[in-house]
Design a protein around this motif. Structure first.
Motif, mmCIF file in Angstrom:
data_model
loop_
_atom_site.group_PDB
_atom_site.id
_atom_site.type_symbol
_atom_site.label_atom_id
_atom_site.label_comp_id
_atom_site.label_asym_id
_atom_site.label_seq_id
_atom_site.Cartn_x
_atom_site.Cartn_y
_atom_site.Cartn_z
ATOM 1 N N LYS A 148 0.802 -1.227 0.000
ATOM 2 C CA LYS A 148 0.000 0.000 0.000
ATOM 3 C C LYS A 148 0.834 1.276 0.000
ATOM 4 N N ASN A 149 2.123 1.155 0.306
ATOM 5 C CA ASN A 149 3.001 2.329 0.302
ATOM 6 C C ASN A 149 3.662 2.576 -1.052
ATOM 7 N N ASN A 150 3.376 1.723 -2.024
ATOM 8 C CA ASN A 150 4.002 1.843 -3.341
ATOM 9 C C ASN A 150 2.965 1.670 -4.447
ATOM 10 N N ILE A 151 2.137 2.690 -4.592
ATOM 11 C CA ILE A 151 1.090 2.712 -5.616
ATOM 12 C C ILE A 151 1.333 3.920 -6.512
ATOM 13 N N GLY A 152 1.322 3.698 -7.819
ATOM 14 C CA GLY A 152 1.541 4.772 -8.776
ATOM 15 C C GLY A 152 0.417 4.853 -9.788
ATOM 16 N N SER A 153 0.579 5.731 -10.774
ATOM 17 C CA SER A 153 -0.408 5.865 -11.844
ATOM 18 C C SER A 153 0.305 5.976 -13.179
ATOM 19 N N ILE A 154 -0.372 5.513 -14.231
ATOM 20 C CA ILE A 154 0.144 5.617 -15.590
ATOM 21 C C ILE A 154 -1.029 5.757 -16.542
ATOM 22 N N GLY A 155 -0.872 6.608 -17.543
ATOM 23 C CA GLY A 155 -1.940 6.775 -18.523
ATOM 24 C C GLY A 155 -1.403 7.322 -19.826
ATOM 25 N N TRP A 156 -2.186 7.128 -20.883
ATOM 26 C CA TRP A 156 -1.819 7.557 -22.225
ATOM 27 C C TRP A 156 -2.894 8.487 -22.769
ATOM 28 N N CYS A 157 -2.467 9.555 -23.469
ATOM 29 C CA CYS A 157 -3.409 10.454 -24.127
ATOM 30 C C CYS A 157 -4.376 11.021 -23.085
ATOM 31 N N PHE A 158 -5.669 10.854 -23.268
ATOM 32 C CA PHE A 158 -6.681 11.216 -22.270
ATOM 33 C C PHE A 158 -6.273 10.715 -20.882
ATOM 34 N N GLY A 159 -5.811 9.471 -20.822
ATOM 35 C CA GLY A 159 -5.408 8.884 -19.544
ATOM 36 C C GLY A 159 -4.132 9.474 -18.985
ATOM 37 N N GLY A 160 -3.273 10.015 -19.854
ATOM 38 C CA GLY A 160 -2.072 10.678 -19.368
ATOM 39 C C GLY A 160 -2.412 11.914 -18.558
ATOM 40 N N GLY A 161 -3.416 12.658 -19.020
ATOM 41 C CA GLY A 161 -3.878 13.816 -18.264
ATOM 42 C C GLY A 161 -4.449 13.425 -16.922
ATOM 43 N N TYR A 162 -5.178 12.310 -16.906
ATOM 44 C CA TYR A 162 -5.754 11.863 -15.639
ATOM 45 C C TYR A 162 -4.708 11.230 -14.722
ATOM 46 N N SER A 163 -3.614 10.753 -15.277
ATOM 47 C CA SER A 163 -2.520 10.292 -14.426
ATOM 48 C C SER A 163 -1.913 11.478 -13.677
ATOM 49 N N LEU A 164 -1.760 12.601 -14.387
ATOM 50 C CA LEU A 164 -1.307 13.823 -13.716
ATOM 51 C C LEU A 164 -2.313 14.248 -12.662
ATOM 52 N N ARG A 165 -3.574 14.171 -12.998
ATOM 53 C CA ARG A 165 -4.595 14.557 -12.032
ATOM 54 C C ARG A 165 -4.568 13.668 -10.795
ATOM 55 N N ALA A 166 -4.295 12.377 -10.987
ATOM 56 C CA ALA A 166 -4.165 11.479 -9.838
ATOM 57 C C ALA A 166 -3.058 11.969 -8.911
ATOM 58 N N ALA A 167 -1.941 12.397 -9.504
ATOM 59 C CA ALA A 167 -0.836 12.913 -8.690
ATOM 60 C C ALA A 167 -1.232 14.183 -7.951
ATOM 61 N N LEU A 168 -2.085 15.005 -8.567
ATOM 62 C CA LEU A 168 -2.553 16.228 -7.918
ATOM 63 C C LEU A 168 -3.531 15.932 -6.789
#
Length: 270
Positions: A148-168
């Protein structure tokens, strides 16, 4: 999630989605159908359901074979929706030791034409999307086989923007990979990010241009966010999608995946 938290997230969303209008100029013109539904051996995959706000989210879960504890990733689809190509990417990540949860921000819908994709991507309710990202993070965090201490996000195109949003939006995120997704350069907003960021972009992308990418990189540096931003020469938007007729670049895609796995291994497997 209390009202104040939701309101704060909505303010971030408004700033985020006003930055770049005209979803994916120069994007792929065909959906990623996926011509091979045979899954890799040595991994487990299933469709899982969990609560997201007042709705039920359905996601594709790909897991390494074994008892864990594995690092994990929220995997976010292109503007076509959760299709076979996205599931293949989740399998690829699981085959490399990551529990991969490919989420569906369209809640069961998908696109076969750019017009449909544009309509679906533009119709996403931002409050629900915020809850979907939080629910996906919570789902992974509560899996017994996930670290649970090592969870990340990855996305492409539309999903790339939402990967950034996940980080925010998700302060517990440990890594963020953005593949040619929407960006922001508001330093105060970017300071909300608590994890390293990897950005994968194309020099010939007509929507997420090198100028936009450079402004994003500069803002990350000012905000003190650890990052690695790569602009690959001679390639366009969505170059990593093998179904993207005429724009896919296999050699550059292989290089990008090597960078992605090096980044993930360094930040989620330490």
């Amino acid at each position: 999630m209390n009202r104040l938290t939701i309101f704060s997230i909505l303010l971030i969303n408004i700033a985020f989605f006003q930055v770049y209008d005209g979803e994916m100029i120069g994007a792929q013109t065909q959906p990623a159908k996926g011509d091979n539904k045979v899954r890799k051996t040595g991994i487990k995959n299933s469709t899982v359901k969990y609560i997201s706000g007042n709705d039920t989210a359905s996601s594709y879960l790909a897991e390494p074979d074994g008892n864990g504890h594995f690092p994990a990733l929220i995997v976010i689809h292109e503007w076509w929706g959760l299709n076979e190509e996205v599931k293949k990417n989740a399998d690829k990540l699981a085959d490399s030791g990551y529990t991969a949860l490919a989420i569906d921000l369209y809640h069961g819908k998908s696109a076969d034409t750019p017009e449909e994709a544009r309509r679906l991507s533009g119709s996403v309710q931002q409050e629900q999307a915020a809850m979907d990202l939080q629910a996906a993070f919570n789902y992974l965090k509560n899996l017994k086989t996930v670290d649970k201490n090592n969870i990340g996000s990855i996305g492409w195109c539309f999903g790339g923007g939402y990967s950034l949003r996940a980080a925010l939006d998700l302060p517990g995120l440990s890594a963020c990979v953005i593949c040619y997704g929407r960006l922001i350069n508001d330093v105060d907003q970017l300071r909300k990010i608590k994890c390293p960021v990897l950005g994968i972009f194309g020099e010939k992308d007509q929507g997420i241009t090198p100028t936009i990418v450079k402004a994003f990189e500069d803002s990350l540096n000012i905000a003190g966010i650890k990052n690695k931003i790569i602009i690959y020469p001679g390639v366009s938007h969505a170059f990593m999608n093998p179904n993207n007729s005429g724009l896919h670049q296999a050699e550059t895609t292989e290089k990008a995946w090597k960078e992605i796995f090096a980044f993930l291994d360094n930040n989620l497997k330490y």
